[in-house]
Write a protein that holds these residues in place. Structure first.
Motif, PDB file in Angstrom:
ATOM      1  N   THR A  35      24.534  47.173   2.084  1.00  0.00           N
ATOM      2  CA  THR A  35      23.463  46.659   2.843  1.00  0.00           C
ATOM      3  C   THR A  35      22.131  46.886   1.984  1.00  0.00           C
ATOM      4  O   THR A  35      21.311  45.926   2.354  1.00  0.00           O
ATOM      5  CB  THR A  35      23.037  47.135   4.083  1.00  0.00           C
ATOM      6  OG1 THR A  35      22.985  48.711   4.182  1.00  0.00           O
ATOM      7  CG2 THR A  35      24.526  47.194   5.087  1.00  0.00           C
ATOM      8  N   ASN A  39      16.462  48.116   6.570  1.00  0.00           N
ATOM      9  CA  ASN A  39      16.749  48.525   8.015  1.00  0.00           C
ATOM     10  C   ASN A  39      17.194  47.203   8.676  1.00  0.00           C
ATOM     11  O   ASN A  39      18.309  47.653   9.695  1.00  0.00           O
ATOM     12  CB  ASN A  39      15.638  49.341   8.705  1.00  0.00           C
ATOM     13  CG  ASN A  39      15.222  50.476   8.000  1.00  0.00           C
ATOM     14  OD1 ASN A  39      16.322  51.446   7.545  1.00  0.00           O
ATOM     15  ND2 ASN A  39      14.291  51.133   8.175  1.00  0.00           N
ATOM     16  N   LYS A  42      20.886  46.483   7.873  1.00  0.00           N
ATOM     17  CA  LYS A  42      21.716  47.443   8.750  1.00  0.00           C
ATOM     18  C   LYS A  42      21.884  47.259   9.949  1.00  0.00           C
ATOM     19  O   LYS A  42      22.963  47.574  10.563  1.00  0.00           O
ATOM     20  CB  LYS A  42      20.986  48.894   8.268  1.00  0.00           C
ATOM     21  CG  LYS A  42      21.205  49.330   6.929  1.00  0.00           C
ATOM     22  CD  LYS A  42      20.596  50.594   6.785  1.00  0.00           C
ATOM     23  CE  LYS A  42      20.333  51.170   5.167  1.00  0.00           C
ATOM     24  NZ  LYS A  42      19.784  52.434   5.026  1.00  0.00           N
ATOM     25  N   TYR A  46      25.251  46.594  11.862  1.00  0.00           N
ATOM     26  CA  TYR A  46      25.696  47.722  12.970  1.00  0.00           C
ATOM     27  C   TYR A  46      26.037  47.077  14.450  1.00  0.00           C
ATOM     28  O   TYR A  46      27.104  47.093  14.802  1.00  0.00           O
ATOM     29  CB  TYR A  46      24.670  48.523  13.321  1.00  0.00           C
ATOM     30  CG  TYR A  46      23.924  49.658  12.215  1.00  0.00           C
ATOM     31  CD1 TYR A  46      24.998  49.817  11.225  1.00  0.00           C
ATOM     32  CD2 TYR A  46      22.849  50.376  12.458  1.00  0.00           C
ATOM     33  CE1 TYR A  46      24.551  50.738  10.346  1.00  0.00           C
ATOM     34  CE2 TYR A  46      22.470  51.134  11.509  1.00  0.00           C
ATOM     35  CZ  TYR A  46      23.336  51.325  10.557  1.00  0.00           C
ATOM     36  OH  TYR A  46      22.847  51.993   9.589  1.00  0.00           O
ATOM     37  N   GLY A  65      22.898  52.980   1.957  1.00  0.00           N
ATOM     38  CA  GLY A  65      22.843  51.580   1.904  1.00  0.00           C
ATOM     39  C   GLY A  65      24.352  50.998   1.613  1.00  0.00           C
ATOM     40  O   GLY A  65      24.437  49.800   1.414  1.00  0.00           O
TER      41      GLY A  65
END
Length: 72
Positions: A35, A39, A42, A46, A65
């Motif tokens: 990733t 954020n 991510k 997720y 990452g």
């Protein structure tokens, strides 16, 4: 371990690529998704992994990452 690198991908493109990658490789666990440090990227990963009921963890304490994905 099969790997998907999301560096340089848009969030929309990543969303499509992650789903295709998981669907095409679900029988080849574990998998790896890179990733980078974003954020937001991510969080996209997720949410998709949770939707597929897959477990994931950072590859290492110093490489947050990169996620390792497993179905167990």
């Amino acid at each position: 371990m099969k790997s998907l690198d999301l560096h340089g991908k848009s969030y929309e493109e990543a969303n499509i690529l992650i789903n295709i990658f998981i669907e095409n490789n679900i029988d080849s666990m574990p998998l790896q998704i890179i990733t980078g440090n974003s954020n937001q990227m991510k969080e996209i990963v997720y949410s998709i992994l949770k939707k597929h009921n897959l477990r994931f963890y950072p590859k290492s304490d110093y490489n947050l990452g990169c996620l390792v994905i497993n179905d167990m």
